[in-house]
Design a protein around this motif. Structure first.
Motif, PDB file in Angstrom:
ATOM      1  N   ASP A 150    -120.046 -60.643  51.047  1.00 58.78           N
ATOM      2  CA  ASP A 150    -121.396 -60.689  50.491  1.00 58.78           C
ATOM      3  C   ASP A 150    -122.332 -61.298  51.525  1.00 58.78           C
ATOM      4  O   ASP A 150    -121.938 -61.544  52.656  1.00 58.78           O
ATOM      5  CB  ASP A 150    -121.433 -61.488  49.175  1.00 58.78           C
ATOM      6  N   SER A 176    -128.135 -57.739  52.918  1.00 56.98           N
ATOM      7  CA  SER A 176    -129.348 -57.289  52.239  1.00 56.98           C
ATOM      8  C   SER A 176    -129.632 -55.854  52.681  1.00 56.98           C
ATOM      9  O   SER A 176    -128.924 -55.311  53.536  1.00 56.98           O
ATOM     10  CB  SER A 176    -130.530 -58.195  52.592  1.00 56.98           C
ATOM     11  N   ARG A 177    -130.658 -55.291  52.140  1.00 57.49           N
ATOM     12  CA  ARG A 177    -131.031 -53.924  52.520  1.00 57.49           C
ATOM     13  C   ARG A 177    -131.400 -53.859  54.014  1.00 57.49           C
ATOM     14  O   ARG A 177    -131.025 -52.932  54.720  1.00 57.49           O
ATOM     15  CB  ARG A 177    -132.201 -53.490  51.657  1.00 57.49           C
ATOM     16  N   GLU A 178    -132.142 -54.880  54.481  1.00 60.95           N
ATOM     17  CA  GLU A 178    -132.570 -54.917  55.884  1.00 60.95           C
ATOM     18  C   GLU A 178    -131.431 -55.322  56.821  1.00 60.95           C
ATOM     19  O   GLU A 178    -131.391 -54.918  57.982  1.00 60.95           O
ATOM     20  CB  GLU A 178    -133.727 -55.907  56.073  1.00 60.95           C
ATOM     21  N   LYS A 179    -130.541 -56.182  56.304  1.00 62.92           N
ATOM     22  CA  LYS A 179    -129.425 -56.685  57.107  1.00 62.92           C
ATOM     23  C   LYS A 179    -128.144 -56.557  56.286  1.00 62.92           C
ATOM     24  O   LYS A 179    -127.685 -57.508  55.665  1.00 62.92           O
ATOM     25  CB  LYS A 179    -129.656 -58.152  57.495  1.00 62.92           C
TER      26      LYS A 179
END
Length: 192
Positions: A117, A120-123
């Motif tokens: 986990d 994120s969407r960007e990373k």
């Protein structure tokens, strides 16, 4: 043979090339260092499994949290707030900070999201940034994306990539010694 076994084999082969290249630059114990985040010491562990590593390697820094990045490697708070710990900017500052702290000619840094986990969407999970510092100048910043792999595999990929970057840096440094032509400094923004 599993992917992990192949990556471990690649890492061992790279280590056999790194030490002779580093020794060609000197054996004062201060040729290169690492600043490790997501690899958590894997680079230093792999390197110190090789006889003679102390002739070129004084040690490394594991900076897993932002506080240690700021306090030990002098990564700017603004860098962490604006770009995050998993960024080219942070990787560059980590490499420079490690080179200064350990007083080495070269430093390689690794910072990323190994998972499972934290992405994120960007990373996304598997995003890893690397930087190479030579003679207290960041000369290369590189991004790797190892999405879809388990945590251990991401860390092995990152270790292999960092050793490849170190080998590039050692080879470039040796060429510079031979021709004695310094590289002019460039701002971090130009490298990202």
């Amino acid at each position: 043979m599993t992917l992990a076994d192949r990556l471990k084999g690649d890492i061992e082969a790279l280590l056999r090339r790194v030490l002779p290249e580093a020794l060609a630059l000197g054996d004062d114990g201060a040729v290169f260092t690492f600043a490790e985040s997501c690899t958590g010491g894997m680079l230093a562990s792999a390197l110190t499994s090789m006889p003679g590593a102390s002739r070129v390697f004084p040690g490394s820094v594991v900076v897993y949290g932002n506080r240690s990045k700021r306090e030990l490697l002098k990564v700017g708070s603004e860098t962490l707030e604006r770009y995050g710990a998993v960024s080219g900017q942070c990787a560059g500052e980590m490499a420079l900070g490690a080179a200064v702290l350990m007083k080495t000619r070269l430093a390689v840094s690794v910072t990323g999201i190994a998972g499972p986990d934290g992405g994120s969407r960007e990373k996304p999970v598997g995003t890893v940034w690397f930087a190479l510092c030579r003679d207290e100048r960041v000369t290369k910043i590189k991004k790797g994306l190892y999405a879809g792999h388990p945590r251990g595999t991401v860390r092995l990929y990152a270790t292999r990539t960092a050793l490849r970057l170190l080998l590039e840096g050692l080879t470039e440094a040796r060429k510079r010694v031979l021709v004695d032509s310094p590289v002019p400094p460039r701002p971090l923004e130009d490298l990202v």
